[in-house]
Design a protein around this motif. Structure first.
Motif, PDB file in Angstrom:
ATOM      1  N   ASP A 179     -10.747   3.333  23.507  1.00  0.00           N
ATOM      2  CA  ASP A 179     -10.166   2.212  24.248  1.00  0.00           C
ATOM      3  C   ASP A 179      -9.018   1.554  23.499  1.00  0.00           C
ATOM      4  N   GLY A 180      -8.583   2.179  22.411  1.00  0.00           N
ATOM      5  CA  GLY A 180      -7.490   1.592  21.645  1.00  0.00           C
ATOM      6  C   GLY A 180      -7.941   0.476  20.724  1.00  0.00           C
ATOM      7  N   ASN A 181      -9.268   0.277  20.614  1.00  0.00           N
ATOM      8  CA  ASN A 181      -9.780  -0.781  19.737  1.00  0.00           C
ATOM      9  C   ASN A 181      -9.944  -0.267  18.312  1.00  0.00           C
ATOM     10  N   ARG A 182      -9.755  -1.167  17.365  1.00  0.00           N
ATOM     11  CA  ARG A 182      -9.985  -0.873  15.949  1.00  0.00           C
ATOM     12  C   ARG A 182     -10.918  -1.951  15.416  1.00  0.00           C
ATOM     13  N   PHE A 183     -12.083  -1.552  14.960  1.00  0.00           N
ATOM     14  CA  PHE A 183     -13.097  -2.529  14.554  1.00  0.00           C
ATOM     15  C   PHE A 183     -13.525  -2.327  13.109  1.00  0.00           C
TER      16      PHE A 183
ATOM     17  N   VAL B 124     -19.234  -5.023  15.988  1.00  0.00           N
ATOM     18  CA  VAL B 124     -18.538  -5.507  17.184  1.00  0.00           C
ATOM     19  C   VAL B 124     -19.173  -4.886  18.420  1.00  0.00           C
ATOM     20  N   LEU B 125     -19.357  -5.689  19.462  1.00  0.00           N
ATOM     21  CA  LEU B 125     -19.743  -5.178  20.773  1.00  0.00           C
ATOM     22  C   LEU B 125     -18.610  -5.500  21.729  1.00  0.00           C
ATOM     23  N   ALA B 126     -18.278  -4.545  22.597  1.00  0.00           N
ATOM     24  CA  ALA B 126     -17.154  -4.776  23.503  1.00  0.00           C
ATOM     25  C   ALA B 126     -17.543  -4.389  24.918  1.00  0.00           C
ATOM     26  N   HIS B 127     -17.032  -5.144  25.885  1.00  0.00           N
ATOM     27  CA  HIS B 127     -17.222  -4.812  27.298  1.00  0.00           C
ATOM     28  C   HIS B 127     -15.877  -5.038  27.986  1.00  0.00           C
ATOM     29  N   GLY B 128     -15.286  -3.960  28.497  1.00  0.00           N
ATOM     30  CA  GLY B 128     -13.996  -4.103  29.181  1.00  0.00           C
ATOM     31  C   GLY B 128     -12.895  -4.608  28.278  1.00  0.00           C
ATOM     32  N   ALA B 129     -12.935  -4.247  27.004  1.00  0.00           N
ATOM     33  CA  ALA B 129     -11.934  -4.730  26.041  1.00  0.00           C
ATOM     34  C   ALA B 129     -11.132  -3.549  25.513  1.00  0.00           C
ATOM     35  N   SER B 130      -9.818  -3.727  25.390  1.00  0.00           N
ATOM     36  CA  SER B 130      -8.980  -2.622  24.938  1.00  0.00           C
ATOM     37  C   SER B 130      -7.882  -3.105  24.011  1.00  0.00           C
ATOM     38  N   ASN B 131      -7.523  -2.199  23.077  1.00  0.00           N
ATOM     39  CA  ASN B 131      -6.361  -2.412  22.215  1.00  0.00           C
ATOM     40  C   ASN B 131      -6.486  -3.653  21.329  1.00  0.00           C
ATOM     41  N   ASN B 132      -7.717  -3.976  20.916  1.00  0.00           N
ATOM     42  CA  ASN B 132      -7.939  -5.131  20.050  1.00  0.00           C
ATOM     43  C   ASN B 132      -8.232  -4.677  18.622  1.00  0.00           C
ATOM     44  N   TYR B 133      -8.021  -5.591  17.685  1.00  0.00           N
ATOM     45  CA  TYR B 133      -8.419  -5.372  16.297  1.00  0.00           C
ATOM     46  C   TYR B 133      -9.375  -6.486  15.886  1.00  0.00           C
ATOM     47  N   VAL B 134     -10.551  -6.113  15.379  1.00  0.00           N
ATOM     48  CA  VAL B 134     -11.511  -7.091  14.879  1.00  0.00           C
ATOM     49  C   VAL B 134     -11.789  -6.793  13.410  1.00  0.00           C
ATOM     50  N   ASN B 135     -11.754  -7.835  12.592  1.00  0.00           N
ATOM     51  CA  ASN B 135     -12.101  -7.717  11.183  1.00  0.00           C
ATOM     52  C   ASN B 135     -13.112  -8.818  10.900  1.00  0.00           C
TER      53      ASN B 135
ATOM     54  N   GLY C 265       2.196  -6.565   5.923  1.00  0.00           N
ATOM     55  CA  GLY C 265       2.891  -7.820   6.162  1.00  0.00           C
ATOM     56  C   GLY C 265       2.263  -8.690   7.227  1.00  0.00           C
ATOM     57  N   SER C 266       1.356  -8.141   8.009  1.00  0.00           N
ATOM     58  CA  SER C 266       0.732  -8.929   9.071  1.00  0.00           C
ATOM     59  C   SER C 266      -0.579  -8.248   9.437  1.00  0.00           C
ATOM     60  N   TRP C 267      -1.364  -8.900  10.284  1.00  0.00           N
ATOM     61  CA  TRP C 267      -2.623  -8.295  10.707  1.00  0.00           C
ATOM     62  C   TRP C 267      -2.383  -7.005  11.488  1.00  0.00           C
ATOM     63  N   ASN C 268      -1.236  -6.891  12.155  1.00  0.00           N
ATOM     64  CA  ASN C 268      -0.938  -5.624  12.822  1.00  0.00           C
ATOM     65  C   ASN C 268      -0.837  -4.484  11.813  1.00  0.00           C
ATOM     66  N   ALA C 269      -0.182  -4.749  10.657  1.00  0.00           N
ATOM     67  CA  ALA C 269      -0.060  -3.715   9.619  1.00  0.00           C
ATOM     68  C   ALA C 269      -1.432  -3.364   9.053  1.00  0.00           C
ATOM     69  N   VAL C 270      -2.287  -4.384   8.873  1.00  0.00           N
ATOM     70  CA  VAL C 270      -3.637  -4.122   8.350  1.00  0.00           C
ATOM     71  C   VAL C 270      -4.445  -3.294   9.348  1.00  0.00           C
ATOM     72  N   SER C 271      -4.268  -3.625  10.636  1.00  0.00           N
ATOM     73  CA  SER C 271      -5.077  -2.939  11.654  1.00  0.00           C
ATOM     74  C   SER C 271      -4.822  -1.439  11.658  1.00  0.00           C
ATOM     75  N   GLU C 272      -3.603  -1.030  11.278  1.00  0.00           N
ATOM     76  CA  GLU C 272      -3.254   0.393  11.259  1.00  0.00           C
ATOM     77  C   GLU C 272      -4.133   1.191  10.295  1.00  0.00           C
TER      78      GLU C 272
ATOM     79  N   LEU D  71       0.850  -1.180   0.000  1.00  0.00           N
ATOM     80  CA  LEU D  71       0.000   0.000   0.000  1.00  0.00           C
ATOM     81  C   LEU D  71       0.894   1.240   0.000  1.00  0.00           C
ATOM     82  N   ILE D  72       0.543   2.233  -0.825  1.00  0.00           N
ATOM     83  CA  ILE D  72       1.289   3.491  -0.850  1.00  0.00           C
ATOM     84  C   ILE D  72       0.284   4.611  -0.694  1.00  0.00           C
ATOM     85  N   GLN D  73       0.369   5.329   0.416  1.00  0.00           N
ATOM     86  CA  GLN D  73      -0.708   6.261   0.718  1.00  0.00           C
ATOM     87  C   GLN D  73      -0.488   7.644   0.103  1.00  0.00           C
TER      88      GLN D  73
END
Lengths: 480, 480
Positions: A295-299, A303-314, A281-288, A120-122
């Motif tokens: 809460d640091g989540n990327r969805f 998605v429904l979240a309770h007490g969840a932080s810093n997660n990525y859901v696809n 190169g990885s799901w971390n790169a995609v999550s960006e 990807l080239i932004q």
């Protein structure tokens, strides 16, 4: 000077399973915004000045899928040429084949811009400026790399060490390439200031790269020449398809262009650039690519979240609920779900390894399969029945065929169909249906100008894909 | 003495979402081994000596589903009686209704054994011995509880404090009930030795419990009497269905039998027992039913793991992959997936709360819906089409109906169907199909002795469930 982008569409992207599969690899991953990586790459390449043709080197099984993806974005009608590999042989052979093809068509002075299909080239403007610089250097006889200004001491990339400037273009000569460093070494590179991430993109004058291959990697060039001589070229207007000869191509060494040529040649330059490059190169790169909440989540998806932080859901369709978890990657597809810790994003490839070892199909196929005439999606595999959604392109038709053990029931939900059933031909409108008894020859055509969407319900004692006898086929598959 | 088990099938089990839903609550959860909790409860109850009838108090919407579940395990042909609630009013009203019904049919000396539909008891012989002891005590005029020998200082249960033995039966008198204690208090209980977990199961002589309710909870008894007088009783052979009057039952106080009666009466005894009791109160409790592997993982369904430990996965069909994670609960259903940390298993109910607040249906329905004539499962909701798998019981038929906006296409994949289509009646065999145009009256029957399994593909511009006109219905739903 004519510039021909050469898109290398190779790797499987096993670290991006379960979205990336062998039959639906990383370049076809849809990104937030709707386009996929290969569409973005095609658009970025075709918008460069002086480009009238885009060349793609890919596996022949991915041809129809690739053409489908380009069709929806190629508004400008750029010519497409394909080099179709029977299997992957890394990048050296692919670059050599592309260079030989271009030499034949346009001569030694043509320039090729080698791009990965899955990066990807932004910042597209900065990219275009870098390409212009690279073209100047290539015309002067340099093998040009694109050195990405490092943002942090990444240990997952190779680095390019630059030495002094070559001319007034802004390019630098390359002292050496270095493999993925450890963290301390990478920190040293950042501090030194003359190290760049190796992006795997290149700009060559065709005559130069072939001469350099002749000198530094003659075995690669020789196999490429023999393969080209034995391969089949088809053309239609300005488009072309070169289907590589399997026997000759099998002899190609499985090495990268970096290793075969770039690390050995003394004519290597780099264009330092800051273009918003991401190798996905990885799901971390995609999550960006997804915006972050408080809460640091990327969805992506519901998605429904309770007490969840810093997660990525696809998630492609289903509801995902997170309770009391952090630092997770949750990737949900219709037939598989991945739950991984962010610190272990690289290890996802081991799951693909396990699937292969078990001969499981979940690393190969998605539910939607692309065919020359359109697509089919398996909706349900039941006891004594199977349901597919079939999409037939305007004007296309499936082979005349027969099944011994199953009846097929066809319901038109959009568009219209011409059905050959035994000796009859009938026209089905939207909301109408028909059924084909086991043992009857049948054929399905879309006579219209919009997609035909059809639900097929198969019923019978045996529903294997191998219960098919083909009599006539527009795509040469009667012996399948 | 006749013993009548009274199965209370009430709660929603929101801590077991997404498997437990309002329309498919915890008693219907299938456990490893194939049976669900309510089937296990029915079997355990019906196998006790002296039992010829099993009474069930449940929501009227769950009647058909409950009957279906019992049918497959009720080999011995026990009579079934139902008390059907329009909504939940906790356990005091349910117990009072059951006692009044039994008094009417069998008199004051009948004994009732109150059981929760959603508990698991692994040692059935020890359970039967405990029930025999409880029956002796009940005959002597005690309100009998079952005190579970505590295994560890659980803070999620109420406790029963026992004092001295009552007679020679092994029963103990109860000094008091205590609410869920904190950890330190619970540890004290374990050390003291005369505290037991309150299992929520009871054994009563009907005359005793009604007299005690009259004394300690007259408002509960009065509403129950008025509700009974206004309710409708249907019988068929030895089976009966009491449909409670909505208006009267709405007046019942929403309190538990523990609070309304047991904590107030001086006639309470307990039978200490060690019967392998598990209240299946959270996913952690469910996970205990699955064997553990060398990494501490417990998996139901197809799971691949890499560097994962101490996780529980429950997947109904899809592949689940875990990478580098620990202490997680991953619960996968066709339309929702839950990823929760084990330490937060109790918080799953908050997700159900969020779904309710959003008026989301994922807390209500599963894809399979039970109807008097059988079931339907929505396989796919597409653009301009919807696909269902319909199972019609032998002899059953759907209502004569008509849709304005959709065609329906029916494919028989197992069994046979009689289809009324407009003015025609036709017989469809396995592997045959037909279609019903929009505007045509139609009806579907299963004339055979095995289930009819049919794939229905609806196509049209509007596919809402409200596009239905019913003309005749065996189940009194013409006004729906």
């Amino acid at each position: 000077m004519d510039l021909v982008p050469v898109i290398l569409s190779g790797g499987v992207g096993s670290r991006l399973w379960p979205v990336s599969r062998e039959a639906h690899p990383k370049p076809f991953m849809t990104l937030p915004g709707g386009q996929n990586l290969i569409q973005k790459t095609f658009l970025r390449a075709s918008r460069l000045p002086g480009v009238s043709q885009v060349m793609t080197v890919t596996n022949r099984e991915l041809l129809f899928k690739t053409e489908d993806e380009y069709r929806t974005v190629n508004q400008s009608g750029h010519a497409q040429s394909y080099i179709l590999e029977p299997f992957g042989r890394n990048t050296a052979a692919a670059v050599a084949m592309a260079a030989l093809q271009l030499q034949k068509a346009q001569g030694d002075d043509a320039q090729m811009l080698v791009l990965a299909a899955d990066h990807l080239i932004q910042d597209e403007q900065a990219f275009a400026r870098a390409v212009a610089t690279a073209q100047q250097l290539a015309a002067e006889g340099w093998l040009v790399t694109f050195g990405i200004q490092p943002q942090y001491p990444e240990t997952g990339f190779g680095y390019i060490e630059a030495s002094h400037s070559c001319g007034e273009s802004g390019g630098l000569t390359v002292a050496r390439f270095v493999e993925k460093p450890d963290l301390k070494t990478a920190e040293g590179y950042i501090a030194a200031g003359n190290y760049f991430w190796n992006s795997g993109m290149f700009c060559f004058r065709v005559g130069t790269v072939l001469a350099e291959l002749h000198q530094h990697a003659p075995e690669v060039l020789e196999v490429a020449q023999q393969t080209l001589a034995a391969s089949r070229l088809a053309t239609s207007g300005a488009d072309s398809w070169l289907t590589l000869d399997t026997e000759q191509f099998a002899k190609a060494p499985d090495i990268s262009i970096d290793y075969a040529l770039m690390e050995r040649s003394s004519k290597v330059a780099t264009v330092p650039c800051d273009i918003g490059w991401n190798d996905i190169g990885s799901w971390n790169a995609v999550s960006e690519l997804t915006s972050v909440d408080q809460d640091g989540n990327r969805f992506e998806g519901e998605v429904l979240a309770h007490g969840a932080s810093n997660n990525y859901v696809n998630s492609e369709g289903r509801l995902t609920a997170l309770v009391g978890v952090k630092d997770l990657l949750v990737i949900d597809t219709p037939d598989a779900v991945l739950v991984a810790h962010k610190d272990h994003a690289q290890d996802v490839k081991h799951i693909v390894g396990q699937l292969k070892a078990q001969s499981h199909t979940a690393h190969l196929l998605h539910q939607t399969v692309h065919r020359p005439w359109g697509t089919y999606t398996t909706l349900e595999n039941g006891e004594r029945f199977k349901i597919k959604r079939i999409v037939v392109k305007p004007g296309a038709s499936l082979s005349l065929q027969m099944h011994h053990h199953r009846s097929e029931h066809w319901i038109v939900v959009s568009g219209m169909a011409v059905v050959v059933n035994d000796n009859q031909e009938l026209m089905l409108n939207t909301n109408e249906s028909t059924f084909i008894r086991a043992g009857h020859k049948h054929r399905l055509k879309n006579p219209g100008v919009i997609d035909l969407v059809l639900i097929e319900v198969q019923s019978g004692d045996y529903l294997g894909e191998d219960d098919i006898v083909r009599f006539e086929d527009n795509y040469g598959r009667c012996t399948n």
